[in-house]
Design a protein around this motif. Structure first.
Motif, PDB file in Angstrom:
ATOM      1  N   ASN A 192      55.482  88.708  95.918  1.00  0.00           N
ATOM      2  CA  ASN A 192      55.353  87.619  96.836  1.00  0.00           C
ATOM      3  C   ASN A 192      54.717  86.346  96.369  1.00  0.00           C
ATOM      4  O   ASN A 192      54.484  85.379  97.133  1.00  0.00           O
ATOM      5  CB  ASN A 192      54.371  88.050  98.170  1.00  0.00           C
ATOM      6  CG  ASN A 192      53.149  88.652  97.718  1.00  0.00           C
ATOM      7  OD1 ASN A 192      52.810  89.441  97.037  1.00  0.00           O
ATOM      8  ND2 ASN A 192      52.214  87.796  98.496  1.00  0.00           N
TER       9      ASN A 192
ATOM     10  N   TRP B  63      47.268  93.068  94.864  1.00  0.00           N
ATOM     11  CA  TRP B  63      48.331  92.695  93.569  1.00  0.00           C
ATOM     12  C   TRP B  63      47.539  93.692  92.552  1.00  0.00           C
ATOM     13  O   TRP B  63      46.272  94.271  92.685  1.00  0.00           O
ATOM     14  CB  TRP B  63      48.135  91.193  93.129  1.00  0.00           C
ATOM     15  CG  TRP B  63      49.063  90.411  93.926  1.00  0.00           C
ATOM     16  CD1 TRP B  63      49.742  90.726  95.026  1.00  0.00           C
ATOM     17  CD2 TRP B  63      49.347  89.065  93.732  1.00  0.00           C
ATOM     18  NE1 TRP B  63      50.652  89.808  95.541  1.00  0.00           N
ATOM     19  CE2 TRP B  63      50.520  88.541  94.565  1.00  0.00           C
ATOM     20  CE3 TRP B  63      48.912  88.120  92.940  1.00  0.00           C
ATOM     21  CZ2 TRP B  63      50.828  87.309  94.693  1.00  0.00           C
ATOM     22  CZ3 TRP B  63      49.482  86.812  92.647  1.00  0.00           C
ATOM     23  CH2 TRP B  63      50.437  86.506  93.755  1.00  0.00           C
TER      24      TRP B  63
ATOM     25  N   THR C 159      50.712  90.018 109.951  1.00  0.00           N
ATOM     26  CA  THR C 159      50.816  89.482 108.461  1.00  0.00           C
ATOM     27  C   THR C 159      51.042  90.722 107.490  1.00  0.00           C
ATOM     28  O   THR C 159      50.464  91.990 107.633  1.00  0.00           O
ATOM     29  CB  THR C 159      49.186  89.027 108.493  1.00  0.00           C
ATOM     30  OG1 THR C 159      49.109  87.883 109.332  1.00  0.00           O
ATOM     31  CG2 THR C 159      49.080  88.462 106.971  1.00  0.00           C
ATOM     32  N   TYR C 160      51.616  90.277 106.363  1.00  0.00           N
ATOM     33  CA  TYR C 160      52.027  91.218 105.321  1.00  0.00           C
ATOM     34  C   TYR C 160      52.277  90.552 104.158  1.00  0.00           C
ATOM     35  O   TYR C 160      52.176  89.322 104.107  1.00  0.00           O
ATOM     36  CB  TYR C 160      53.149  92.166 105.997  1.00  0.00           C
ATOM     37  CG  TYR C 160      54.566  91.430 105.928  1.00  0.00           C
ATOM     38  CD1 TYR C 160      55.565  91.455 105.226  1.00  0.00           C
ATOM     39  CD2 TYR C 160      54.879  90.619 107.084  1.00  0.00           C
ATOM     40  CE1 TYR C 160      56.674  90.673 105.165  1.00  0.00           C
ATOM     41  CE2 TYR C 160      55.882  89.734 107.220  1.00  0.00           C
ATOM     42  CZ  TYR C 160      56.919  89.905 106.374  1.00  0.00           C
ATOM     43  OH  TYR C 160      58.236  89.391 106.360  1.00  0.00           O
ATOM     44  N   ASN C 161      52.526  91.191 103.042  1.00  0.00           N
ATOM     45  CA  ASN C 161      53.190  90.688 101.927  1.00  0.00           C
ATOM     46  C   ASN C 161      54.266  91.468 100.968  1.00  0.00           C
ATOM     47  O   ASN C 161      54.611  91.048 100.189  1.00  0.00           O
ATOM     48  CB  ASN C 161      51.899  90.270 100.664  1.00  0.00           C
ATOM     49  CG  ASN C 161      51.255  91.651 100.092  1.00  0.00           C
ATOM     50  OD1 ASN C 161      51.570  92.626 100.619  1.00  0.00           O
ATOM     51  ND2 ASN C 161      50.459  91.487  99.225  1.00  0.00           N
TER      52      ASN C 161
ATOM     53  N   TYR D 295      45.849  89.097  97.447  1.00  0.00           N
ATOM     54  CA  TYR D 295      47.076  89.419  97.951  1.00  0.00           C
ATOM     55  C   TYR D 295      48.333  88.411  97.780  1.00  0.00           C
ATOM     56  O   TYR D 295      49.438  88.910  98.404  1.00  0.00           O
ATOM     57  CB  TYR D 295      46.747  89.833  99.594  1.00  0.00           C
ATOM     58  CG  TYR D 295      45.879  90.831  99.820  1.00  0.00           C
ATOM     59  CD1 TYR D 295      46.204  92.234 100.163  1.00  0.00           C
ATOM     60  CD2 TYR D 295      44.525  90.662  99.548  1.00  0.00           C
ATOM     61  CE1 TYR D 295      45.235  93.166 100.347  1.00  0.00           C
ATOM     62  CE2 TYR D 295      43.397  91.662 100.159  1.00  0.00           C
ATOM     63  CZ  TYR D 295      43.856  92.766 100.525  1.00  0.00           C
ATOM     64  OH  TYR D 295      42.888  93.600 100.612  1.00  0.00           O
ATOM     65  N   GLY D 296      47.972  87.220  97.508  1.00  0.00           N
ATOM     66  CA  GLY D 296      49.019  86.350  97.338  1.00  0.00           C
ATOM     67  C   GLY D 296      48.662  85.156  96.504  1.00  0.00           C
ATOM     68  O   GLY D 296      47.490  85.264  95.975  1.00  0.00           O
TER      69      GLY D 296
ATOM     70  N   GLN E 191      48.316  83.331  99.800  1.00  0.00           N
ATOM     71  CA  GLN E 191      49.346  83.066 100.716  1.00  0.00           C
ATOM     72  C   GLN E 191      50.232  84.465 101.178  1.00  0.00           C
ATOM     73  O   GLN E 191      50.450  85.098 100.043  1.00  0.00           O
ATOM     74  CB  GLN E 191      50.424  82.194 100.029  1.00  0.00           C
ATOM     75  CG  GLN E 191      49.749  80.625  99.780  1.00  0.00           C
ATOM     76  CD  GLN E 191      49.984  79.741 101.020  1.00  0.00           C
ATOM     77  OE1 GLN E 191      50.718  80.104 101.928  1.00  0.00           O
ATOM     78  NE2 GLN E 191      49.290  78.504 100.889  1.00  0.00           N
ATOM     79  N   LEU E 192      50.299  84.655 102.439  1.00  0.00           N
ATOM     80  CA  LEU E 192      50.929  85.811 102.936  1.00  0.00           C
ATOM     81  C   LEU E 192      51.837  85.456 103.753  1.00  0.00           C
ATOM     82  O   LEU E 192      52.303  84.260 103.873  1.00  0.00           O
ATOM     83  CB  LEU E 192      49.792  86.625 103.604  1.00  0.00           C
ATOM     84  CG  LEU E 192      48.482  87.023 102.992  1.00  0.00           C
ATOM     85  CD1 LEU E 192      47.623  87.606 103.926  1.00  0.00           C
ATOM     86  CD2 LEU E 192      48.855  87.657 101.706  1.00  0.00           C
ATOM     87  N   LEU E 193      52.856  86.516 104.137  1.00  0.00           N
ATOM     88  CA  LEU E 193      53.940  86.325 105.080  1.00  0.00           C
ATOM     89  C   LEU E 193      53.469  86.644 106.549  1.00  0.00           C
ATOM     90  O   LEU E 193      52.888  87.274 106.788  1.00  0.00           O
ATOM     91  CB  LEU E 193      54.751  87.006 104.725  1.00  0.00           C
ATOM     92  CG  LEU E 193      55.485  87.074 103.231  1.00  0.00           C
ATOM     93  CD1 LEU E 193      56.447  88.149 102.876  1.00  0.00           C
ATOM     94  CD2 LEU E 193      56.126  85.511 102.918  1.00  0.00           C
TER      95      LEU E 193
ATOM     96  N   LEU F 265      50.646  95.173 103.808  1.00  0.00           N
ATOM     97  CA  LEU F 265      49.617  94.324 102.899  1.00  0.00           C
ATOM     98  C   LEU F 265      49.025  95.241 102.048  1.00  0.00           C
ATOM     99  O   LEU F 265      48.194  96.010 102.218  1.00  0.00           O
ATOM    100  CB  LEU F 265      48.694  93.688 103.828  1.00  0.00           C
ATOM    101  CG  LEU F 265      47.924  92.566 103.311  1.00  0.00           C
ATOM    102  CD1 LEU F 265      48.588  91.538 102.813  1.00  0.00           C
ATOM    103  CD2 LEU F 265      46.759  92.246 104.180  1.00  0.00           C
TER     104      LEU F 265
END
Length: 349
Positions: free
Chosen positions: A345, A332, A318-320, A298-299, A309-311, A329
């Protein structure tokens, strides 16, 4: 930035990871497009791939042989016709609708769902036409009374779709070239192999059952049955002590977990609707598709037990990716031009 679950348990060696990748690609026994966010094998990081000034590692491997098999991809504007099977809350529907609408929303905040879709759009048909940039919500059908029961098989899923397209009142339109049929089951419905092997899958309907060949996907709400399997990282498996779940961005663990699976299946339906277009491996019955190659990533730095690595939002969620108004979320997608998994992201973008 969130570090997810890094450091909570040791990672296997690179040699073991490489072996698992090869085994997954060539000996996979998972049904067509079966997917779950908690990976059962990790894609090994391969050689140092450089594109411009950007170094990418996520999921890259010289052993991946994604090929185009000359079948169609969805180059016409894509219309998602949704079947809401079972009991759904209005807010749950809003979350899913906005994710689908965000795929074509150009003005969402970076990193956005529409930027994520740009990787999917890199895939072309034999004429060189790209997958459509436009994905819109079409007609919807509610099946509140579980017309085919609360336990569905793969074949009975097609019967549910038949009921929706042949209904006496407001049937779903028949659109074999640009329609995508999305069957979503509520949290009290069990589907064959759900929670054991799959959280969602895609295929196409059989004319002998439905009357038409229509690309479709099924995704289930795992909130009651197996959130640790299908809503990870917003729920975690019981067999991993000490692993803490992350806060979901829209306050619904089951639906927020579904979003990534929906994205996964729509991406693969667009690039391989009849299972004869883009996939790795020699057997179309067991294809490894453009989202399968990035399972669990996801990151930046993602792979294995680590999401990447997420936001982190101010509310702790938590999301991306950003949608029109909401956050999501979403895993990829494999970039076949570069040979690794990519997402908007990524830290070096």
């Amino acid at each position: 930035m969130s570090l997810g679950c890094a450091g909570r348990f040791s990672e296997p060696s690179a040699l073991v990871l490489l072996g698992l990748t090869i085994l997954t690609l060539f000996l996979s026994s998972v049904p067509v497009s079966a997917w779950r966010p908690w990976p059962n094998a990790t894609v090994a990081n391969g050689s140092d791939l450089i594109f411009g000034n950007s170094k990418k590692y996520e999921g890259s491997s010289e052993f991946v042989r994604l090929k185009y098999h000359m079948g169609p991809v969805l180059t016409a504007n894509i219309t998602v016709h949704t079947i809401w099977y079972g009991t759904w809350q209005r807010e749950q529907k809003k979350i899913i609708r906005e994710f689908i609408s965000s795929i074509s929303a150009d003005h969402s905040r970076h990193p956005s769902v529409s930027e994520w879709w740009k990787t999917v759009r890199l895939y072309t048909d034999q004429t060189g036409a790209n997958i459509s940039r436009t994905v819109r919500i079409g007609s919807e059908k509610n099946d509140r009374f579980y017309s085919h029961g609360k336990t569905l098989t793969r074949l009975s899923i097609q019967s549910v779709i038949k009921s929706a397209v042949t209904a006496k009142t407001k049937p779903l339109p028949i659109s074999p070239q640009s329609g995508l049929y999305l069957l979503l089951t509520s949290d009290d419905v069990y589907v064959q192999d759900f929670c054991r092997q799959v959280c969602g899958f895609h295929y196409f309907t059989f004319p002998s059952i439905v009357g038409y060949t229509l690309p479709y996907a099924w995704v289930g709400n795992s909130a009651k049955l197996c959130p640790g399997m299908c809503a990870y990282p917003f729920a975690v498996p019981n067999y991993i002590p000490g692993l803490k779940a992350l806060k979901s961005p829209n306050g619904d663990v089951g639906v927020d977990g579904m979003i990534s699976v929906i994205g996964h299946e729509i991406a693969e339906l667009a690039s391989n609707p009849l299972v004869n277009a883009w996939y790795a491996g020699q057997d179309p019955s067991f294809p490894v598709e453009i989202a399968d190659l990035c399972e669990g990533i996801y990151g930046t730095g993602g792979g294995g037990s680590y999401t990447g690595q997420l936001l982190d939002g101010r509310d702790g969620a938590t999301y991306n990716l950003n949608g029109i108004r909401r956050r999501f979320l979403v895993q990829w997608i494999w970039n076949h031009l570069l040979g690794y998994c990519t997402g908007p992201n990524a830290l070096d973008q």
